[in-house]
Design an enzyme around this catalytic site. Structure first.
Site, PDB file in Angstrom:
ATOM      1  N   TYR A 314       0.846  -1.194   0.000  1.00 41.09           N
ATOM      2  CA  TYR A 314       0.000   0.000   0.000  1.00 41.09           C
ATOM      3  C   TYR A 314       0.885   1.249   0.000  1.00 41.09           C
ATOM      4  O   TYR A 314       1.776   1.380   0.832  1.00 41.09           O
ATOM      5  CB  TYR A 314      -0.895  -0.028   1.234  1.00 41.09           C
ATOM      6  CG  TYR A 314      -1.957   1.052   1.332  1.00 41.09           C
ATOM      7  CD1 TYR A 314      -2.218   1.934   0.293  1.00 41.09           C
ATOM      8  CD2 TYR A 314      -2.724   1.162   2.477  1.00 41.09           C
ATOM      9  CE1 TYR A 314      -3.202   2.900   0.397  1.00 41.09           C
ATOM     10  CE2 TYR A 314      -3.722   2.126   2.597  1.00 41.09           C
ATOM     11  CZ  TYR A 314      -3.954   2.991   1.556  1.00 41.09           C
ATOM     12  OH  TYR A 314      -4.938   3.961   1.659  1.00 41.09           O
ATOM     13  N   CYS A 315       0.642   2.142  -0.970  1.00 40.02           N
ATOM     14  CA  CYS A 315       1.338   3.432  -1.039  1.00 40.02           C
ATOM     15  C   CYS A 315       2.856   3.184  -1.109  1.00 40.02           C
ATOM     16  O   CYS A 315       3.330   2.461  -1.968  1.00 40.02           O
ATOM     17  CB  CYS A 315       0.931   4.306   0.141  1.00 40.02           C
ATOM     18  SG  CYS A 315       1.530   6.003   0.067  1.00 40.02           S
ATOM     19  N   LEU A 316       3.635   3.776  -0.212  1.00 34.05           N
ATOM     20  CA  LEU A 316       5.084   3.577  -0.243  1.00 34.05           C
ATOM     21  C   LEU A 316       5.451   2.123  -0.013  1.00 34.05           C
ATOM     22  O   LEU A 316       6.482   1.647  -0.510  1.00 34.05           O
ATOM     23  CB  LEU A 316       5.773   4.439   0.817  1.00 34.05           C
ATOM     24  CG  LEU A 316       5.559   5.940   0.750  1.00 34.05           C
ATOM     25  CD1 LEU A 316       6.453   6.642   1.747  1.00 34.05           C
ATOM     26  CD2 LEU A 316       5.810   6.464  -0.642  1.00 34.05           C
ATOM     27  N   LEU A 342      -1.606  -1.126  -4.066  1.00 38.43           N
ATOM     28  CA  LEU A 342      -2.703  -0.226  -3.751  1.00 38.43           C
ATOM     29  C   LEU A 342      -2.192   1.216  -3.751  1.00 38.43           C
ATOM     30  O   LEU A 342      -1.387   1.589  -2.891  1.00 38.43           O
ATOM     31  CB  LEU A 342      -3.309  -0.551  -2.384  1.00 38.43           C
ATOM     32  CG  LEU A 342      -3.698  -2.007  -2.110  1.00 38.43           C
ATOM     33  CD1 LEU A 342      -4.330  -2.123  -0.728  1.00 38.43           C
ATOM     34  CD2 LEU A 342      -4.628  -2.528  -3.177  1.00 38.43           C
TER      35      LEU A 342
END
Length: 583
Positions: A314-316, A342
Protein backbone atom coordinates in the site's frame (compact mmCIF):
# COMPACT_ATOMS: atom_id res chain seq x y z
CA UNK A 1 43.66 26.14 24.34
CA UNK A 2 42.19 29.54 23.54
CA UNK A 3 39.02 29.85 21.51
CA UNK A 4 40.18 31.05 18.02
CA UNK A 5 36.90 32.88 17.56
CA UNK A 6 36.01 34.57 20.87
CA UNK A 7 32.91 36.06 19.22
CA UNK A 8 31.47 32.53 18.86
CA UNK A 9 30.20 30.70 21.93
CA UNK A 10 31.90 27.28 22.21
CA UNK A 11 28.52 25.50 21.79
CA UNK A 12 27.44 27.51 18.75
CA UNK A 13 27.68 25.91 15.28
CA UNK A 14 31.00 26.61 13.59
CA UNK A 15 31.20 28.07 10.09
CA UNK A 16 30.61 25.41 7.44
CA UNK A 17 27.84 23.02 6.51
CA UNK A 18 26.71 22.59 10.14
CA UNK A 19 26.16 26.33 10.47
CA UNK A 20 24.14 26.37 7.25
CA UNK A 21 22.00 23.46 8.44
CA UNK A 22 21.52 25.04 11.86
CA UNK A 23 20.45 28.32 10.26
CA UNK A 24 17.89 26.63 8.03
CA UNK A 25 16.54 24.66 10.97
CA UNK A 26 16.02 27.83 13.01
CA UNK A 27 14.11 29.43 10.14
CA UNK A 28 11.94 26.39 9.52
CA UNK A 29 9.18 27.18 12.07
CA UNK A 30 8.61 30.55 10.41
CA UNK A 31 8.32 29.06 6.90
CA UNK A 32 6.25 26.01 7.91
CA UNK A 33 8.97 23.75 6.53
CA UNK A 34 8.78 25.31 3.05
CA UNK A 35 11.94 26.36 1.25
CA UNK A 36 11.67 30.12 0.66
CA UNK A 37 14.41 29.82 -1.96
CA UNK A 38 12.25 27.39 -3.93
CA UNK A 39 9.27 29.76 -3.76
CA UNK A 40 11.38 32.76 -4.76
CA UNK A 41 12.86 30.96 -7.78
CA UNK A 42 9.38 29.93 -8.93
CA UNK A 43 7.94 33.44 -8.67
CA UNK A 44 11.07 34.99 -10.23
CA UNK A 45 10.71 32.62 -13.18
CA UNK A 46 7.01 33.49 -13.58
CA UNK A 47 7.37 37.26 -13.16
CA UNK A 48 10.43 37.51 -15.38
CA UNK A 49 8.81 35.71 -18.28
CA UNK A 50 5.50 37.50 -17.83
CA UNK A 51 7.25 40.88 -17.86
CA UNK A 52 8.77 40.06 -21.28
CA UNK A 53 5.47 38.88 -22.79
CA UNK A 54 3.59 42.09 -23.70
CA UNK A 55 0.89 40.23 -25.63
CA UNK A 56 0.10 38.09 -22.61
CA UNK A 57 0.06 41.16 -20.37
CA UNK A 58 -2.43 42.80 -22.71
CA UNK A 59 -4.56 39.67 -22.68
CA UNK A 60 -4.60 39.71 -18.87
CA UNK A 61 -5.57 43.39 -18.83
CA UNK A 62 -8.38 42.64 -21.23
CA UNK A 63 -9.45 39.74 -19.04
CA UNK A 64 -9.50 41.96 -15.98
CA UNK A 65 -11.64 44.57 -17.76
CA UNK A 66 -14.00 41.89 -19.05
CA UNK A 67 -14.34 40.38 -15.57
CA UNK A 68 -15.07 43.81 -14.08
CA UNK A 69 -17.75 44.41 -16.70
CA UNK A 70 -19.29 40.98 -16.07
CA UNK A 71 -19.41 41.62 -12.36
CA UNK A 72 -20.83 45.12 -12.75
CA UNK A 73 -23.60 43.79 -14.99
CA UNK A 74 -24.37 41.05 -12.48
CA UNK A 75 -24.22 43.37 -9.46
CA UNK A 76 -26.77 45.71 -11.07
CA UNK A 77 -29.38 42.95 -10.97
CA UNK A 78 -28.04 40.84 -8.08
CA UNK A 79 -30.91 41.95 -5.80
CA UNK A 80 -33.45 40.32 -8.10
CA UNK A 81 -34.58 36.76 -7.27
CA UNK A 82 -33.15 33.93 -9.39
CA UNK A 83 -30.45 36.16 -10.83
CA UNK A 84 -28.26 34.01 -13.08
CA UNK A 85 -24.60 34.01 -11.97
CA UNK A 86 -21.93 35.03 -14.44
CA UNK A 87 -19.52 32.33 -13.22
CA UNK A 88 -20.06 28.97 -11.53
CA UNK A 89 -17.72 27.43 -8.98
CA UNK A 90 -15.93 24.21 -9.88
CA UNK A 91 -17.80 20.99 -9.17
CA UNK A 92 -15.64 20.11 -6.16
CA UNK A 93 -15.95 23.62 -4.67
CA UNK A 94 -18.78 23.50 -2.13
CA UNK A 95 -17.95 26.72 -0.26
CA UNK A 96 -20.87 28.58 -1.81
CA UNK A 97 -23.44 25.78 -1.77
CA UNK A 98 -25.56 27.26 1.04
CA UNK A 99 -28.77 28.92 -0.23
CA UNK A 100 -27.75 32.24 1.33
CA UNK A 101 -25.01 32.69 -1.26
CA UNK A 102 -27.69 33.12 -3.94
CA UNK A 103 -29.10 36.24 -2.22
CA UNK A 104 -27.88 39.84 -2.27
CA UNK A 105 -25.27 41.01 -1.28
CA UNK A 106 -23.60 37.62 -0.80
CA UNK A 107 -24.10 36.59 -4.41
CA UNK A 108 -22.23 39.72 -5.56
CA UNK A 109 -19.43 39.01 -3.07
CA UNK A 110 -19.02 35.37 -4.12
CA UNK A 111 -19.13 36.25 -7.83
CA UNK A 112 -16.39 38.85 -7.37
CA UNK A 113 -14.25 36.25 -5.61
CA UNK A 114 -14.80 33.57 -8.26
CA UNK A 115 -14.02 35.98 -11.09
CA UNK A 116 -10.82 37.04 -9.32
CA UNK A 117 -9.90 33.41 -8.78
CA UNK A 118 -10.38 32.68 -12.47
CA UNK A 119 -8.27 35.69 -13.47
CA UNK A 120 -5.40 34.65 -11.22
CA UNK A 121 -5.54 31.14 -12.64
CA UNK A 122 -5.24 32.56 -16.16
CA UNK A 123 -2.36 34.78 -15.02
CA UNK A 124 -0.32 31.97 -13.51
CA UNK A 125 -0.64 29.26 -16.16
CA UNK A 126 0.43 29.24 -19.78
CA UNK A 127 3.14 31.90 -19.45
CA UNK A 128 5.55 31.03 -22.22
CA UNK A 129 9.01 30.04 -21.02
CA UNK A 130 8.12 29.25 -17.39
CA UNK A 131 9.18 25.76 -16.32
CA UNK A 132 6.27 23.40 -15.61
CA UNK A 133 7.37 22.92 -12.00
CA UNK A 134 7.63 26.65 -11.32
CA UNK A 135 4.28 27.24 -13.00
CA UNK A 136 2.65 24.61 -10.79
CA UNK A 137 4.25 26.08 -7.63
CA UNK A 138 3.10 29.62 -8.46
CA UNK A 139 -0.41 28.51 -9.36
CA UNK A 140 -0.69 26.42 -6.21
CA UNK A 141 0.65 29.18 -3.96
CA UNK A 142 -1.66 31.82 -5.41
CA UNK A 143 -4.59 29.44 -5.07
CA UNK A 144 -3.76 28.88 -1.41
CA UNK A 145 -3.62 32.63 -0.76
CA UNK A 146 -6.96 33.14 -2.49
CA UNK A 147 -8.54 30.25 -0.57
CA UNK A 148 -7.28 31.85 2.62
CA UNK A 149 -9.09 35.14 1.92
CA UNK A 150 -12.26 33.53 0.56
CA UNK A 151 -15.42 35.33 1.77
CA UNK A 152 -16.61 31.95 3.08
CA UNK A 153 -13.95 32.14 5.80
CA UNK A 154 -15.20 35.35 7.47
CA UNK A 155 -18.36 35.69 9.52
CA UNK A 156 -19.32 39.11 8.13
CA UNK A 157 -19.39 37.85 4.54
CA UNK A 158 -20.75 34.34 5.11
CA UNK A 159 -24.58 34.12 5.10
CA UNK A 160 -24.53 30.69 6.74
CA UNK A 161 -22.64 32.04 9.77
CA UNK A 162 -24.86 35.10 9.98
CA UNK A 163 -27.93 32.86 9.87
CA UNK A 164 -26.58 30.81 12.76
CA UNK A 165 -25.76 33.98 14.70
CA UNK A 166 -29.37 35.11 14.37
CA UNK A 167 -30.82 31.72 15.28
CA UNK A 168 -28.57 31.03 18.27
CA UNK A 169 -28.07 34.56 19.57
CA UNK A 170 -24.33 34.18 19.17
CA UNK A 171 -24.11 30.80 20.92
CA UNK A 172 -22.44 29.31 17.84
CA UNK A 173 -19.51 31.73 18.13
CA UNK A 174 -19.17 31.08 21.85
CA UNK A 175 -19.13 27.34 21.22
CA UNK A 176 -16.71 27.85 18.33
CA UNK A 177 -14.36 29.77 20.62
CA UNK A 178 -14.49 26.91 23.12
CA UNK A 179 -13.75 24.47 20.31
CA UNK A 180 -10.76 26.57 19.30
CA UNK A 181 -9.44 26.73 22.88
CA UNK A 182 -9.82 22.98 23.23
CA UNK A 183 -7.97 22.35 19.97
CA UNK A 184 -5.12 24.67 20.99
CA UNK A 185 -4.79 22.97 24.37
CA UNK A 186 -4.80 19.51 22.82
CA UNK A 187 -2.23 20.60 20.22
CA UNK A 188 0.07 22.01 22.92
CA UNK A 189 -0.26 18.80 24.93
CA UNK A 190 0.41 16.62 21.87
CA UNK A 191 -3.00 14.97 22.06
CA UNK A 192 -5.05 13.73 19.08
CA UNK A 193 -8.16 15.60 17.93
CA UNK A 194 -11.19 15.63 20.21
CA UNK A 195 -13.12 12.39 19.83
CA UNK A 196 -10.20 10.26 18.68
CA UNK A 197 -10.08 8.59 22.11
CA UNK A 198 -13.17 6.61 21.10
CA UNK A 199 -10.93 4.52 18.82
CA UNK A 200 -8.36 2.76 20.95
CA UNK A 201 -5.97 0.51 19.06
CA UNK A 202 -6.63 -3.12 19.93
CA UNK A 203 -10.01 -2.34 21.47
CA UNK A 204 -11.98 -0.42 18.84
CA UNK A 205 -9.68 -0.63 15.82
CA UNK A 206 -7.00 -3.18 14.83
CA UNK A 207 -9.20 -5.83 16.42
CA UNK A 208 -8.76 -8.80 14.08
CA UNK A 209 -7.43 -11.68 16.24
CA UNK A 210 -3.90 -12.84 15.58
CA UNK A 211 -0.41 -13.26 16.99
CA UNK A 212 2.87 -11.41 16.56
CA UNK A 213 5.22 -14.18 15.43
CA UNK A 214 8.34 -12.16 14.58
CA UNK A 215 9.94 -8.93 15.70
CA UNK A 216 13.14 -7.15 14.69
CA UNK A 217 14.26 -3.56 15.11
CA UNK A 218 12.03 -2.31 12.30
CA UNK A 219 8.93 -4.55 12.04
CA UNK A 220 6.58 -6.84 13.83
CA UNK A 221 4.95 -9.55 11.72
CA UNK A 222 1.39 -10.49 12.62
CA UNK A 223 -0.21 -13.77 11.60
CA UNK A 224 -4.00 -13.65 11.81
CA UNK A 225 -6.18 -16.42 13.20
CA UNK A 226 -8.30 -18.22 10.59
CA UNK A 227 -12.09 -18.02 10.67
CA UNK A 228 -12.75 -20.75 8.10
CA UNK A 229 -12.25 -24.51 8.28
CA UNK A 230 -10.04 -24.48 5.19
CA UNK A 231 -7.81 -21.83 3.64
CA UNK A 232 -6.15 -21.21 0.31
CA UNK A 233 -2.61 -22.62 0.23
CA UNK A 234 -0.93 -19.34 -0.75
CA UNK A 235 -0.77 -16.83 2.14
CA UNK A 236 -1.31 -13.08 1.75
CA UNK A 237 1.45 -10.77 3.06
CA UNK A 238 0.54 -7.10 3.58
CA UNK A 239 3.28 -4.46 3.33
CA UNK A 240 1.87 -1.12 4.57
CA UNK A 241 3.45 2.26 4.01
CA UNK A 242 5.90 3.35 6.68
CA UNK A 243 4.32 6.81 6.82
CA UNK A 244 1.11 5.24 8.13
CA UNK A 245 0.28 2.68 10.78
CA UNK A 246 -0.77 -0.61 9.26
CA UNK A 247 -4.24 -0.70 10.81
CA UNK A 248 -5.75 1.49 8.11
CA UNK A 249 -6.31 -1.96 6.60
CA UNK A 250 -7.73 -3.24 9.90
CA UNK A 251 -10.00 -0.48 11.14
CA UNK A 252 -13.42 -1.37 12.56
CA UNK A 253 -14.71 -4.90 11.85
CA UNK A 254 -17.12 -3.62 9.17
CA UNK A 255 -14.37 -1.96 7.09
CA UNK A 256 -11.30 -4.08 7.83
CA UNK A 257 -9.69 -5.47 4.67
CA UNK A 258 -7.67 -7.88 6.81
CA UNK A 259 -10.79 -9.31 8.46
CA UNK A 260 -12.47 -9.52 5.05
CA UNK A 261 -9.55 -11.55 3.68
CA UNK A 262 -9.49 -13.89 6.67
CA UNK A 263 -13.24 -14.44 6.39
CA UNK A 264 -12.80 -15.30 2.71
CA UNK A 265 -10.50 -18.18 3.58
CA UNK A 266 -7.03 -16.64 3.27
CA UNK A 267 -4.09 -16.95 5.64
CA UNK A 268 -3.06 -13.35 6.23
CA UNK A 269 0.18 -11.84 7.52
CA UNK A 270 0.70 -8.09 8.04
CA UNK A 271 3.82 -6.07 8.75
CA UNK A 272 3.65 -3.41 11.45
CA UNK A 273 6.45 -0.83 11.15
CA UNK A 274 8.20 0.54 14.21
CA UNK A 275 7.85 4.28 14.80
CA UNK A 276 11.47 5.51 14.48
CA UNK A 277 13.02 8.13 16.73
CA UNK A 278 16.16 10.25 16.71
CA UNK A 279 18.35 7.20 17.41
CA UNK A 280 17.16 5.66 14.12
CA UNK A 281 18.34 8.55 11.96
CA UNK A 282 20.70 6.32 9.92
CA UNK A 283 18.14 3.68 8.95
CA UNK A 284 18.28 3.45 5.17
CA UNK A 285 16.05 2.38 2.31
CA UNK A 286 18.06 -0.85 2.22
CA UNK A 287 17.19 -1.41 5.88
CA UNK A 288 13.50 -0.96 5.13
CA UNK A 289 13.84 -3.40 2.23
CA UNK A 290 15.77 -6.12 4.03
CA UNK A 291 14.65 -5.77 7.67
CA UNK A 292 11.15 -5.11 6.38
CA UNK A 293 9.91 -6.83 3.24
CA UNK A 294 12.57 -9.51 2.83
CA UNK A 295 12.57 -10.58 6.48
CA UNK A 296 8.78 -10.79 6.40
CA UNK A 297 8.81 -12.97 3.28
CA UNK A 298 11.43 -15.23 4.88
CA UNK A 299 9.28 -15.72 7.98
CA UNK A 300 6.11 -16.36 5.97
CA UNK A 301 8.04 -18.90 3.90
CA UNK A 302 9.19 -20.61 7.11
CA UNK A 303 5.61 -20.83 8.38
CA UNK A 304 4.38 -22.14 5.02
CA UNK A 305 7.36 -23.75 3.27
CA UNK A 306 7.11 -24.58 -0.41
CA UNK A 307 4.22 -22.10 -0.77
CA UNK A 308 4.25 -19.00 -2.94
CA UNK A 309 3.05 -15.73 -1.43
CA UNK A 310 0.44 -13.22 -2.57
CA UNK A 311 2.14 -9.93 -1.64
CA UNK A 312 0.19 -6.68 -1.21
CA UNK A 313 1.77 -3.24 -0.86
CA UNK A 314 0.00 0.00 0.00
CA UNK A 315 1.34 3.43 -1.04
CA UNK A 316 5.08 3.58 -0.24
CA UNK A 317 4.83 -0.03 0.90
CA UNK A 318 3.81 -0.88 -2.65
CA UNK A 319 6.81 0.98 -4.06
CA UNK A 320 9.13 -0.90 -1.71
CA UNK A 321 7.41 -4.20 -2.52
CA UNK A 322 7.92 -3.52 -6.24
CA UNK A 323 11.65 -3.10 -5.60
CA UNK A 324 11.72 -6.34 -3.61
CA UNK A 325 9.76 -8.21 -6.32
CA UNK A 326 12.13 -6.99 -9.03
CA UNK A 327 15.22 -7.92 -7.01
CA UNK A 328 13.80 -11.37 -6.19
CA UNK A 329 12.97 -12.10 -9.83
CA UNK A 330 16.38 -10.87 -10.95
CA UNK A 331 18.05 -13.26 -8.51
CA UNK A 332 15.85 -16.25 -9.42
CA UNK A 333 13.69 -16.11 -6.25
CA UNK A 334 10.21 -17.22 -7.37
CA UNK A 335 8.41 -17.09 -4.02
CA UNK A 336 5.83 -14.50 -5.11
CA UNK A 337 2.58 -15.85 -6.57
CA UNK A 338 1.19 -12.38 -7.31
CA UNK A 339 1.71 -8.69 -6.64
CA UNK A 340 -1.08 -6.33 -5.53
CA UNK A 341 -0.27 -2.62 -5.44
CA UNK A 342 -2.70 -0.23 -3.75
CA UNK A 343 -2.25 3.43 -4.80
CA UNK A 344 1.48 2.81 -5.24
CA UNK A 345 3.70 4.71 -7.65
CA UNK A 346 6.61 3.10 -9.48
CA UNK A 347 7.26 5.97 -11.91
CA UNK A 348 7.63 9.37 -10.25
CA UNK A 349 7.94 11.53 -13.36
CA UNK A 350 4.41 12.91 -12.86
CA UNK A 351 3.61 12.46 -9.15
CA UNK A 352 0.91 15.12 -8.94
CA UNK A 353 0.68 18.00 -6.48
CA UNK A 354 3.00 16.32 -4.00
CA UNK A 355 5.81 17.24 -6.40
CA UNK A 356 5.14 20.89 -5.54
CA UNK A 357 6.84 20.22 -2.20
CA UNK A 358 9.73 18.27 -3.72
CA UNK A 359 12.52 19.85 -5.73
CA UNK A 360 16.25 20.15 -5.06
CA UNK A 361 15.84 23.23 -2.92
CA UNK A 362 12.94 21.82 -0.93
CA UNK A 363 14.63 18.47 -0.39
CA UNK A 364 17.78 20.21 0.83
CA UNK A 365 15.63 22.22 3.25
CA UNK A 366 13.90 19.07 4.52
CA UNK A 367 17.28 17.38 4.92
CA UNK A 368 18.39 20.19 7.20
CA UNK A 369 15.24 19.91 9.31
CA UNK A 370 15.65 16.14 9.60
CA UNK A 371 19.40 16.46 10.23
CA UNK A 372 18.65 18.46 13.37
CA UNK A 373 16.01 16.08 14.73
CA UNK A 374 17.06 12.80 13.15
CA UNK A 375 13.63 12.34 11.59
CA UNK A 376 10.75 14.07 9.83
CA UNK A 377 7.81 14.53 12.17
CA UNK A 378 4.45 13.20 11.04
CA UNK A 379 2.83 16.62 11.55
CA UNK A 380 4.90 18.08 8.71
CA UNK A 381 3.88 15.34 6.31
CA UNK A 382 0.25 15.71 7.39
CA UNK A 383 0.47 19.46 6.87
CA UNK A 384 1.60 19.01 3.26
CA UNK A 385 -1.30 16.65 2.57
CA UNK A 386 -3.76 19.10 4.15
CA UNK A 387 -2.60 21.99 1.98
CA UNK A 388 -3.09 19.89 -1.14
CA UNK A 389 -6.79 19.74 -0.23
CA UNK A 390 -7.05 22.81 1.95
CA UNK A 391 -10.69 23.67 1.22
CA UNK A 392 -11.90 20.36 2.62
CA UNK A 393 -9.26 19.77 5.30
CA UNK A 394 -8.54 23.28 6.61
CA UNK A 395 -11.02 25.99 5.67
CA UNK A 396 -14.21 23.96 5.82
CA UNK A 397 -13.16 22.81 9.28
CA UNK A 398 -12.54 26.42 10.33
CA UNK A 399 -16.06 27.29 9.20
CA UNK A 400 -17.73 24.27 10.80
CA UNK A 401 -15.84 24.03 14.09
CA UNK A 402 -15.15 27.67 14.90
CA UNK A 403 -17.75 29.84 13.15
CA UNK A 404 -20.73 27.47 13.22
CA UNK A 405 -19.70 25.94 16.55
CA UNK A 406 -20.31 22.40 15.33
CA UNK A 407 -18.19 19.31 15.79
CA UNK A 408 -18.31 16.60 13.16
CA UNK A 409 -18.10 13.14 14.73
CA UNK A 410 -14.64 11.58 14.50
CA UNK A 411 -14.57 8.40 12.42
CA UNK A 412 -12.18 5.48 12.76
CA UNK A 413 -10.37 6.67 9.62
CA UNK A 414 -9.97 10.19 11.05
CA UNK A 415 -8.63 8.79 14.33
CA UNK A 416 -6.15 6.63 12.41
CA UNK A 417 -5.06 9.65 10.36
CA UNK A 418 -4.11 11.47 13.58
CA UNK A 419 -1.95 8.51 14.69
CA UNK A 420 1.08 9.37 12.59
CA UNK A 421 4.61 8.01 12.33
CA UNK A 422 8.03 9.57 11.89
CA UNK A 423 10.47 9.12 9.00
CA UNK A 424 14.21 8.56 9.62
CA UNK A 425 16.59 11.15 8.23
CA UNK A 426 18.65 8.90 5.97
CA UNK A 427 15.78 6.76 4.64
CA UNK A 428 13.55 9.72 3.77
CA UNK A 429 16.42 11.59 2.13
CA UNK A 430 17.23 8.55 -0.01
CA UNK A 431 13.58 8.05 -0.88
CA UNK A 432 13.02 11.66 -1.98
CA UNK A 433 16.20 11.82 -4.04
CA UNK A 434 16.08 8.35 -5.59
CA UNK A 435 12.38 8.33 -6.37
CA UNK A 436 11.06 11.87 -6.76
CA UNK A 437 14.14 13.70 -7.96
CA UNK A 438 16.00 11.01 -9.93
CA UNK A 439 13.17 8.53 -10.70
CA UNK A 440 15.73 5.74 -10.29
CA UNK A 441 13.26 2.84 -10.09
CA UNK A 442 11.50 3.59 -13.37
CA UNK A 443 14.83 4.35 -15.02
CA UNK A 444 16.45 1.05 -14.04
CA UNK A 445 19.01 2.69 -11.74
CA UNK A 446 17.76 1.68 -8.30
CA UNK A 447 20.41 -0.58 -6.69
CA UNK A 448 19.77 -3.68 -4.59
CA UNK A 449 22.93 -5.55 -3.52
CA UNK A 450 24.94 -3.08 -5.61
CA UNK A 451 23.15 -4.08 -8.81
CA UNK A 452 20.28 -2.12 -10.36
CA UNK A 453 16.82 -3.67 -10.55
CA UNK A 454 14.30 -3.41 -13.38
CA UNK A 455 10.57 -3.93 -12.97
CA UNK A 456 10.58 -5.79 -16.27
CA UNK A 457 12.15 -8.69 -14.33
CA UNK A 458 8.91 -9.29 -12.40
CA UNK A 459 7.22 -12.47 -13.62
CA UNK A 460 4.14 -12.82 -11.39
CA UNK A 461 0.73 -11.30 -12.32
CA UNK A 462 -0.07 -7.84 -10.97
CA UNK A 463 -3.29 -6.33 -9.61
CA UNK A 464 -2.87 -2.55 -9.34
CA UNK A 465 -5.32 0.00 -7.98
CA UNK A 466 -5.56 3.75 -8.49
CA UNK A 467 -8.15 6.04 -6.92
CA UNK A 468 -10.00 8.82 -8.74
CA UNK A 469 -9.32 11.65 -6.28
CA UNK A 470 -5.84 10.72 -5.11
CA UNK A 471 -3.63 13.72 -4.21
CA UNK A 472 -0.79 11.51 -2.98
CA UNK A 473 -0.47 8.95 -5.80
CA UNK A 474 -2.53 10.25 -8.76
CA UNK A 475 -4.03 7.35 -10.70
CA UNK A 476 -2.49 8.45 -14.00
CA UNK A 477 0.91 8.19 -12.35
CA UNK A 478 0.06 4.77 -10.89
CA UNK A 479 -1.10 3.72 -14.37
CA UNK A 480 2.50 4.16 -15.66
CA UNK A 481 3.18 0.71 -14.21
CA UNK A 482 1.90 -0.60 -17.57
CA UNK A 483 5.00 0.88 -19.23
CA UNK A 484 7.40 -0.78 -16.80
CA UNK A 485 6.26 -4.41 -16.63
CA UNK A 486 5.71 -7.29 -19.06
CA UNK A 487 3.23 -9.45 -17.12
CA UNK A 488 -0.55 -9.81 -17.03
CA UNK A 489 -1.70 -6.64 -15.29
CA UNK A 490 -5.19 -6.00 -13.98
CA UNK A 491 -5.64 -2.28 -13.37
CA UNK A 492 -8.52 -0.97 -11.27
CA UNK A 493 -9.65 2.64 -10.90
CA UNK A 494 -11.90 3.04 -7.88
CA UNK A 495 -13.97 5.93 -6.58
CA UNK A 496 -12.68 7.89 -3.61
CA UNK A 497 -9.28 9.20 -2.63
CA UNK A 498 -5.99 7.79 -1.39
CA UNK A 499 -7.53 6.34 1.78
CA UNK A 500 -11.29 6.17 1.25
CA UNK A 501 -10.82 4.55 -2.16
CA UNK A 502 -8.86 1.71 -0.52
CA UNK A 503 -10.93 1.37 2.67
CA UNK A 504 -13.85 0.44 0.47
CA UNK A 505 -15.92 -2.41 1.97
CA UNK A 506 -18.90 -3.96 0.19
CA UNK A 507 -22.31 -2.49 0.91
CA UNK A 508 -21.40 1.22 0.95
CA UNK A 509 -23.60 3.26 -1.37
CA UNK A 510 -22.06 5.36 -4.11
CA UNK A 511 -18.91 3.27 -4.56
CA UNK A 512 -17.83 2.08 -8.00
CA UNK A 513 -14.77 1.01 -9.97
CA UNK A 514 -13.51 0.38 -13.47
CA UNK A 515 -11.28 -2.55 -14.38
CA UNK A 516 -9.35 -3.81 -17.38
CA UNK A 517 -6.73 -6.54 -17.72
CA UNK A 518 -3.80 -6.16 -20.11
CA UNK A 519 -2.14 -9.45 -21.00
CA UNK A 520 1.63 -9.58 -20.95
CA UNK A 521 1.75 -9.33 -24.74
CA UNK A 522 -1.24 -7.00 -25.06
CA UNK A 523 -1.14 -3.43 -26.40
CA UNK A 524 -0.55 -0.46 -24.12
CA UNK A 525 -3.48 1.90 -23.55
CA UNK A 526 -2.81 5.42 -22.37
CA UNK A 527 -4.96 6.61 -19.41
CA UNK A 528 -7.62 8.27 -21.58
CA UNK A 529 -7.94 5.21 -23.82
CA UNK A 530 -8.01 3.01 -20.73
CA UNK A 531 -10.93 5.02 -19.32
CA UNK A 532 -12.89 4.42 -22.50
CA UNK A 533 -12.16 0.68 -22.60
CA UNK A 534 -12.36 -0.29 -18.90
CA UNK A 535 -15.52 -2.00 -17.68
CA UNK A 536 -17.54 -0.09 -15.07
CA UNK A 537 -18.88 -1.85 -11.95
CA UNK A 538 -20.98 -0.58 -9.07
CA UNK A 539 -19.86 -1.34 -5.54
CA UNK A 540 -16.57 -2.23 -3.89
CA UNK A 541 -13.46 -3.57 -5.60
CA UNK A 542 -12.78 -5.96 -2.68
CA UNK A 543 -14.89 -8.90 -4.00
CA UNK A 544 -13.36 -8.50 -7.47
CA UNK A 545 -9.86 -8.65 -6.02
CA UNK A 546 -10.66 -11.72 -3.89
CA UNK A 547 -12.01 -13.45 -7.03
CA UNK A 548 -8.76 -12.55 -8.80
CA UNK A 549 -6.74 -13.98 -5.89
CA UNK A 550 -8.74 -17.20 -6.04
CA UNK A 551 -8.05 -17.51 -9.75
CA UNK A 552 -4.32 -17.37 -8.94
CA UNK A 553 -4.49 -19.69 -5.93
CA UNK A 554 -4.72 -23.41 -5.31
CA UNK A 555 -7.64 -25.33 -3.84
CA UNK A 556 -8.45 -24.81 -0.13
CA UNK A 557 -6.69 -27.05 2.34
CA UNK A 558 -5.87 -27.41 6.04
CA UNK A 559 -5.37 -24.39 8.27
CA UNK A 560 -1.61 -23.76 8.85
CA UNK A 561 0.11 -23.59 12.20
CA UNK A 562 0.61 -20.30 14.02
CA UNK A 563 4.24 -19.30 13.61
CA UNK A 564 7.29 -21.35 12.68
CA UNK A 565 8.43 -23.07 15.88
CA UNK A 566 11.16 -25.05 14.12
CA UNK A 567 12.77 -21.74 13.11
CA UNK A 568 12.21 -20.20 16.54
CA UNK A 569 9.42 -17.90 15.41
CA UNK A 570 6.47 -18.79 17.58
CA UNK A 571 3.78 -16.44 18.94
CA UNK A 572 5.30 -13.71 21.12
CA UNK A 573 2.21 -11.61 21.79
CA UNK A 574 -1.33 -10.87 20.70
CA UNK A 575 -2.14 -8.66 17.74
CA UNK A 576 -1.90 -5.74 17.18
CA UNK A 577 1.50 -5.95 18.87
CA UNK A 578 3.70 -3.29 20.48
CA UNK A 579 5.05 -1.24 17.56
CA UNK A 580 1.63 0.07 16.53
CA UNK A 581 1.25 1.60 20.00
CA UNK A 582 4.49 3.61 19.77
CA UNK A 583 3.92 7.38 19.80
Amino acid sequence: MNNPRPDLHPSAPRPGPRLDRWTHTQLSPYTQGVSTASLRMAFDDWLTHLSFNPAQQLKLWQGAIQSAQQWAHFAAQAHQPHCKPCIEPMVQDTRFAHAGWATWPFNAISQAFLLSQQWWHDATVGVRGVSPHHEAVVNFTVRQILDMVSPANFWMSNPEVLEHLQKTGGANVRQGFQNWLEDVQRWQAGLPPQGAEAYQVGRDVAMTPGQVIYRNHLIELIQYSPTTDQVRPEPVLIVPSWIMKYYILDLSPHNSLIKYLVDQGHTVFAMSWANPGAADRDLSMDDYLHLGVMDAIDVVSAVLPQRQVHALGYCLGGTLLSIAAAAMARDGDMRLASLTLLAAQTDFSEPGELALFIDDSQVAHLEDIMWDRGYLDSSQMAGAFQWMNSNDLIWSRLLRDYWLGERSPVSDLMAWNADGTRLPYRMHTEYLRRMFLNNDLASGRYPVHDKPVALTAIQCPIYAIGTVRDHVAPWRSVHKLHLLTNVDTTFVLTSGGHNVGIVNPPGVEGRSFQVLTRLHDGPYLDPDAWLQAAVHHEGSWWPHWVSWLRAHSGEPGPVPRMGAHDAGWGPIGDAPGQYVLQK
